[in-house]
Design an enzyme around this catalytic site. Sequence first.
Site, PDB file in Angstrom:
ATOM      1  N   ARG A  45       0.835  -1.210   0.000  1.00 47.97           N
ATOM      2  CA  ARG A  45       0.000   0.000   0.000  1.00 47.97           C
ATOM      3  C   ARG A  45       0.868   1.258   0.000  1.00 47.97           C
ATOM      4  O   ARG A  45       0.558   2.242  -0.674  1.00 47.97           O
ATOM      5  CB  ARG A  45      -0.949  -0.015   1.197  1.00 47.97           C
ATOM      6  N   GLU A  85     -16.516   6.145   3.821  1.00 49.48           N
ATOM      7  CA  GLU A  85     -15.865   5.520   4.981  1.00 49.48           C
ATOM      8  C   GLU A  85     -15.849   6.469   6.169  1.00 49.48           C
ATOM      9  O   GLU A  85     -16.197   7.645   6.050  1.00 49.48           O
ATOM     10  CB  GLU A  85     -14.450   5.058   4.636  1.00 49.48           C
ATOM     11  N   LYS A 121      -2.785   6.689   1.376  1.00 49.66           N
ATOM     12  CA  LYS A 121      -2.581   7.021   2.794  1.00 49.66           C
ATOM     13  C   LYS A 121      -1.625   8.208   2.911  1.00 49.66           C
ATOM     14  O   LYS A 121      -0.484   8.073   3.375  1.00 49.66           O
ATOM     15  CB  LYS A 121      -2.069   5.802   3.557  1.00 49.66           C
TER      16      LYS A 121
HETATM   17  C1  PLP Z   1      -9.181   6.743   6.400  1.00 48.17           C
HETATM   18  C2  PLP Z   1      -8.848   5.368   6.846  1.00 48.17           C
HETATM   19  N1  PLP Z   1      -9.587   4.355   6.371  1.00 48.17           N
HETATM   20  C3  PLP Z   1      -9.320   3.082   6.739  1.00 48.17           C
HETATM   21  C4  PLP Z   1      -8.292   2.774   7.613  1.00 48.17           C
HETATM   22  C5  PLP Z   1      -8.042   1.359   7.993  1.00 48.17           C
HETATM   23  O1  PLP Z   1      -6.948   0.838   7.294  1.00 48.17           O
HETATM   24  P1  PLP Z   1      -6.128  -0.369   7.930  1.00 48.17           P
HETATM   25  O2  PLP Z   1      -7.104  -1.440   8.230  1.00 48.17           O
HETATM   26  O3  PLP Z   1      -5.177  -0.763   6.874  1.00 48.17           O
HETATM   27  O4  PLP Z   1      -5.489   0.158   9.158  1.00 48.17           O
HETATM   28  C6  PLP Z   1      -7.488   3.805   8.106  1.00 48.17           C
HETATM   29  C7  PLP Z   1      -6.334   3.556   8.998  1.00 48.17           C
HETATM   30  O5  PLP Z   1      -6.305   2.841   9.916  1.00 48.17           O
HETATM   31  C8  PLP Z   1      -7.774   5.117   7.730  1.00 48.17           C
HETATM   32  O6  PLP Z   1      -7.050   6.126   8.205  1.00 48.17           O
END
Ligand code: PLP
Length: 346
Positions: free
Chosen positions: A80, A219, A183
């Site tokens: 990622r 989300e 991210k």
């Molecule tokens: C905006 C957002 N969506 C989803 C997630 C979840 O991603 P992950 O399960 O890879 O931590 C995160 C971070 O934890 C996030 O900052």
Amino acid sequence: MKQIDWNSLGFDAYRTRTVVLSHFKDGQWSPVEETETFSFTFDPFAQVFHYAISCFEGLKAFRQKDGRAAIFRPEENAARMARTAEYLGMPCPDKEMFIDMCERCVKGNAEFLPPYGHQASLYLRPLLVGMHPQMQLVPYPEAIFAVICAPAGSYYGAHLKSCAAVIPGNYDRAAPKGSGSYKIGANYAATFKPYKFAHEQGYAELLYLNSSTREYIDEFGSSNFFGIKGNKYITPLSDSVLPSITNKTLQEVAADFGMEVEKRPIRLEELDSFEEVGGCGTAVVITPISHIDIKPVLEAPEVAREFRFCPDGEVGPVSKKLYARITGIQFGELEDTHGWCHYLDV
Ligand SMILES: Cc1ncc(COP(=O)(O)O)c(C=O)c1O
């Protein structure tokens, strides 16, 4: 070192000991260093300060029941970060280097890896930061890649608790064809202000809709959305949400439980038909949601609509079961049939 109370850890910028880093310059990464200085020196013109050229990852290391240490799915975070770095035009460490530096960070901070039995872990934060001094809006192949860490509690202790979320009518998170699925630090900057108002009103989470039509669920501010309906685990298909590794894991766990997994656009009205709703992410695994309010203006008192899933504090049976399976694997209490744990000697 001051004795850490493993049972009262939250999710904080806890200062640990070793920072593992490498500098990409002139087409190559410098030899990996481990330092204890806990500070970086950057030119004030560095890309990161002006144009937010930076991205990060979040993953966890666990001390398991049999004494072994494991990092959970680090290859997913490496992939990622590579995707995000490509979007920002930054150099990125390859998977081997990424995982090696995560391992070195755990080893260099071994005294901060919580012992088994406290529902706590060592949260790793790999950072990729653009440090080239410049005014122009063009990528430049120079960056610092560092891995830092902090011990983190389970947030809920041993028992999950549900909390409230709000859909803010006057804030969006990500534009269509924008940066929402990467991210990057800049995505989070836009959530600080609405989070402040949401928290002041007792909402733990913000739920964002797709910004072009505001008809679909995207989300939460810091986690993906999932809903449970009968035997189905349903999660949004959207180009502007972060591809969550916890969500991917939950989908695989749900399938193991014989549930049907649907990844598709979710209309706002469909919230009425979910028996359980949750947020999912590395920090807390699952945030069960008791109810979601729609507020046309987050700062104003009016609530246009409420969707209720369970009384505040309570948690649905499917969320509990999914949470127990993932955390059981992470702490080595259940068999890791998918090979998600990356073991290391520490
Ligand atoms: C905006 C957002 N969506 C989803 C997630 C979840 O991603 P992950 O399960 O890879 O931590 C995160 C971070 O934890 C996030 O900052």
